[in-house]
Design an enzyme around this catalytic site. Sequence first.
Site, PDB file in Angstrom:
ATOM      1  N   HIS A  27       0.826  -1.209   0.000  1.00  0.00           N
ATOM      2  CA  HIS A  27       0.000   0.000   0.000  1.00  0.00           C
ATOM      3  C   HIS A  27       0.861   1.260   0.000  1.00  0.00           C
ATOM      4  CE1 HIS A  27      -2.315  -3.329   1.705  1.00  0.00           C
ATOM      5  NE2 HIS A  27      -3.413  -2.703   1.305  1.00  0.00           N
ATOM      6  N   HIS A 258      -3.990   3.151  -3.436  1.00  0.00           N
ATOM      7  CA  HIS A 258      -4.245   2.600  -2.089  1.00  0.00           C
ATOM      8  C   HIS A 258      -3.473   1.306  -1.841  1.00  0.00           C
ATOM      9  CE1 HIS A 258      -6.333   0.962   1.439  1.00  0.00           C
ATOM     10  NE2 HIS A 258      -6.262  -0.167   0.766  1.00  0.00           N
ATOM     11  N   ARG A 348     -18.366 -17.797  38.878  1.00  0.00           N
ATOM     12  CA  ARG A 348     -18.166 -16.341  38.786  1.00  0.00           C
ATOM     13  C   ARG A 348     -17.913 -15.765  40.181  1.00  0.00           C
ATOM     14  NH1 ARG A 348     -23.935 -13.268  38.586  1.00  0.00           N
ATOM     15  NH2 ARG A 348     -25.182 -14.900  39.534  1.00  0.00           N
ATOM     16  N   GLU A 402     -18.019  -3.819  24.604  1.00  0.00           N
ATOM     17  CA  GLU A 402     -17.207  -5.038  24.754  1.00  0.00           C
ATOM     18  C   GLU A 402     -15.966  -4.997  23.871  1.00  0.00           C
ATOM     19  OE1 GLU A 402     -20.461  -5.000  23.979  1.00  0.00           O
ATOM     20  OE2 GLU A 402     -21.418  -5.751  25.811  1.00  0.00           O
ATOM     21  N   HIS A 464     -28.751 -15.149  24.958  1.00  0.00           N
ATOM     22  CA  HIS A 464     -27.710 -14.978  25.970  1.00  0.00           C
ATOM     23  C   HIS A 464     -26.964 -16.271  26.303  1.00  0.00           C
ATOM     24  CE1 HIS A 464     -29.448 -11.087  26.325  1.00  0.00           C
ATOM     25  NE2 HIS A 464     -28.798 -10.764  27.435  1.00  0.00           N
TER      26      HIS A 464
HETATM   27  C1  LIG Z   1     -11.627  -4.363   9.770  1.00  0.00           C
HETATM   28  C2  LIG Z   1     -11.087  -4.224   8.399  1.00  0.00           C
HETATM   29  N1  LIG Z   1     -11.897  -4.237   7.357  1.00  0.00           N
HETATM   30  C3  LIG Z   1     -11.430  -4.162   6.103  1.00  0.00           C
HETATM   31  C4  LIG Z   1     -10.092  -4.053   5.873  1.00  0.00           C
HETATM   32  C5  LIG Z   1      -9.558  -4.010   4.454  1.00  0.00           C
HETATM   33  N2  LIG Z   1      -9.062  -2.653   4.169  1.00  0.00           N
HETATM   34  C6  LIG Z   1      -7.776  -2.333   4.278  1.00  0.00           C
HETATM   35  S1  LIG Z   1      -7.479  -0.739   3.972  1.00  0.00           S
HETATM   36  C7  LIG Z   1      -9.105  -0.440   3.644  1.00  0.00           C
HETATM   37  C8  LIG Z   1      -9.559   0.935   3.249  1.00  0.00           C
HETATM   38  C9  LIG Z   1      -9.194   1.893   4.289  1.00  0.00           C
HETATM   39  O1  LIG Z   1      -9.409   3.184   3.869  1.00  0.00           O
HETATM   40  P1  LIG Z   1      -8.550   4.321   4.527  1.00  0.00           P
HETATM   41  O2  LIG Z   1      -8.437   4.089   5.953  1.00  0.00           O
HETATM   42  O3  LIG Z   1      -9.135   5.599   4.083  1.00  0.00           O
HETATM   43  O4  LIG Z   1      -7.119   4.094   3.927  1.00  0.00           O
HETATM   44  P2  LIG Z   1      -6.491   4.792   2.626  1.00  0.00           P
HETATM   45  O5  LIG Z   1      -7.159   4.179   1.440  1.00  0.00           O
HETATM   46  O6  LIG Z   1      -6.769   6.234   2.740  1.00  0.00           O
HETATM   47  O7  LIG Z   1      -5.067   4.427   2.716  1.00  0.00           O
HETATM   48  C10 LIG Z   1      -9.841  -1.586   3.792  1.00  0.00           C
HETATM   49  C11 LIG Z   1     -11.297  -1.663   3.569  1.00  0.00           C
HETATM   50  C12 LIG Z   1      -9.251  -4.035   7.003  1.00  0.00           C
HETATM   51  N3  LIG Z   1      -7.927  -3.939   6.882  1.00  0.00           N
HETATM   52  N4  LIG Z   1      -9.766  -4.077   8.237  1.00  0.00           N
END
Ligand SMILES: Cc1ncc(C[n+]2csc(CCOP(=O)(O)OP(=O)(O)O)c2C)c(N)n1
Length: 662
Positions: A27, A258, A348, A402, A464
């Site tokens: 990235h 990205h 508990r 949680e 639950h």
């Molecule tokens: C919980 C979770 N869901 C999905 C992803 C897959 N994912 C990685 S980066 C991203 C997009 C994130 O966007 P942003 O934070 O704006 O990063 P940018 O493109 O600006 O670098 C996704 C969906 C992940 N890493 N974690």
Amino acid sequence: MQPTQRRLANAIRALAMDAVEAANSGHPGMPMGMADAATALFTKHLKFDASDPHWPDRDRFVLSAGHGSMLLYALLYLTGYDRPTIEDIKRFRQLGSPCAGHPENFELPGVEVTTGPLGQGLAMAVGMAVAERHLNAIYGDDLVDHRTFVVAGDGCLMEGVNHEAIGLAGHLKLGRLITLWDDNSITIDGSTELSRNEDVIARFKAAQWHTVECDGLDAGKVSKAITEAIADPRPSLIRCKTIIGYGAPHKQGTAATHGAALGADEVAAARKELGWDSPAFVIPDDVLTAWRTAGKRGAIDHALWKDRLEESDRKDELLARLNGKVGDAWLKPYLDQLLADLKPVATRKASEMALEAINAAIPATIGGSADLTGSNNTKTKGLEPLTADNYGGRYIYYGIREFGMAAAMNGMALHGGVIPYGGTFLVFTDYARPAIRLSALQKARVIYVMTHDSIGLGEDGPTHQPIEHLQSLRAMPQIEVLRPADAVETAECWALALASDEPSILALTRQNLTPLRTEPSTENRCARGGYRLKAAENARKVILIATGSEVEIAMGAAERLEQQGVGADVVSMPCTERFDAQPADYREDVLPDVSNREILRVSVEAGTTFGWERYTGLHGLRIGIDRFGVSAPAKDAYDYFGLTPDKVAERITDFMKTRGIQ
Ligand SMILES: Cc1ncc(C[n+]2csc(CCOP(=O)(O)OP(=O)(O)O)c2C)c(N)n1
Ligand SMILES: [Mg+2]
């Protein structure tokens, strides 16, 4: 002449482009967009000493937008940490390189926490900031006085957990938590307009955060914003307006940067655009020297801190706490007292009783619950609440959060100096599960106190009542599920959890259980994970394997079988992970590898039978619940599902008959 901040930032950009190009994976966009902001933070504000990543009073840096891992690897290399080396970076994302796809705390000492699952970095940072304030309250400014900085992306601030995290941080007034938001208006699918129109700043303000906005591509302006954030007593959000992939002339500002290599042509064009003429992975001397100097900025603070530590009469105490090892001197006196006055008690409650002894003996524990304090029995008498007015308190009211609680506990554990434990109902591990997984992956010593661990919770019914939870959590590596059968086992399991270098989940009952371990023992029997609680009196034909509340039922069933002349062992199996780790001869002794016709193995657990064939064998008998529960008093629910001594014994005799087992 000193290189400009922009030129220093371009070193990050170049390394990010080059590493992703070499790996043809990764990235580049995020590191390129946030390079200037990171340069401001690391060269002007962050308190660290690259020569000692473990210096306890360093500021913590959390790259919540973990996909931008090259930002962190570049910073660690440039500022002069031992690792990663430039060779490590050249092998970004390759097998064996500490520069893993996402930052892993177990790969590089400079990586404080594992990030990648978006939002959790920020939520863990909240826990780090709590641990810092707590230790500061105890040891004072001279020994504990640092900040937690976070870089979070749009994704981190969309994930639900950020709501829990910022709510907690605002409530606890964690003014030493500073988050830089990479506001580039881009996520994977394209513009953030596709999916978000909320006012993020207003949301943080509503959560009692200080906010400030700046041009994230201007290190000087970011630096000013950081100074303002540091001065404000509230947690701060710095909105850094950036351009993803900044410097790549044809792709910047688009989702194309990205998560993919830019391509050789675009990398060449970016070098031109940025005025960066050194070859791939080569950092010009003036730039590297300036970065290395930045990496030593904290050396003086570090040395002064060491002097203060030497002078402090609490030196040994603090170092012991940071070292994290705790003894179990509390256990024997507690067990002696317990055995002298045995009565039926829910595990508990037994956990609370053990905690009274533990919390008195081990000042590092910080308890809490996600709004179920009275049900989880997590608050012992001596614990004062940890609040914005009393960071020295040792009990956190996490609210109904949680996931936020679990992530904060990860941050606390990884910060060091504290041992967090927190409660909710076992069924709601589902709400905390992504953080539980990160506890395991990161080997964070978090102790989950999960009560109401079966249909035995009764009237609250199927929503639950956990069914698949125990087995699904057992399937997770590097975490121990401990399901004690009575008060003695509960104390033993607590001792194991505290001594572990992995997280633990204690699964505890709501309902009272009969004492089963009534004799003193010189060893912690739960340490073996499974052990023979009762040996067959008649010729052994059956081995019942049970956990937690069902051990008592198995004992009752065994008694009935013995009355019919059928010898039955009962194995209490509080922790399958531990049992599996025992030497073969021990396992063979407890669960001999003979045909189920010779000795029938039967599992009894008030949850899914899925997976119990590991211990019963395919031709054994698995007694459990393979559907959702029922709303009824516990006794009726147990009876309905056939989990009574009589019914279990009957099923076993029927099974033996139909299989022709004599
Ligand atoms: C919980 C979770 N869901 C999905 C992803 C897959 N994912 C990685 S980066 C991203 C997009 C994130 O966007 P942003 O934070 O704006 O990063 P940018 O493109 O600006 O670098 C996704 C969906 C992940 N890493 N974690
Ligand atoms: Mg973005």
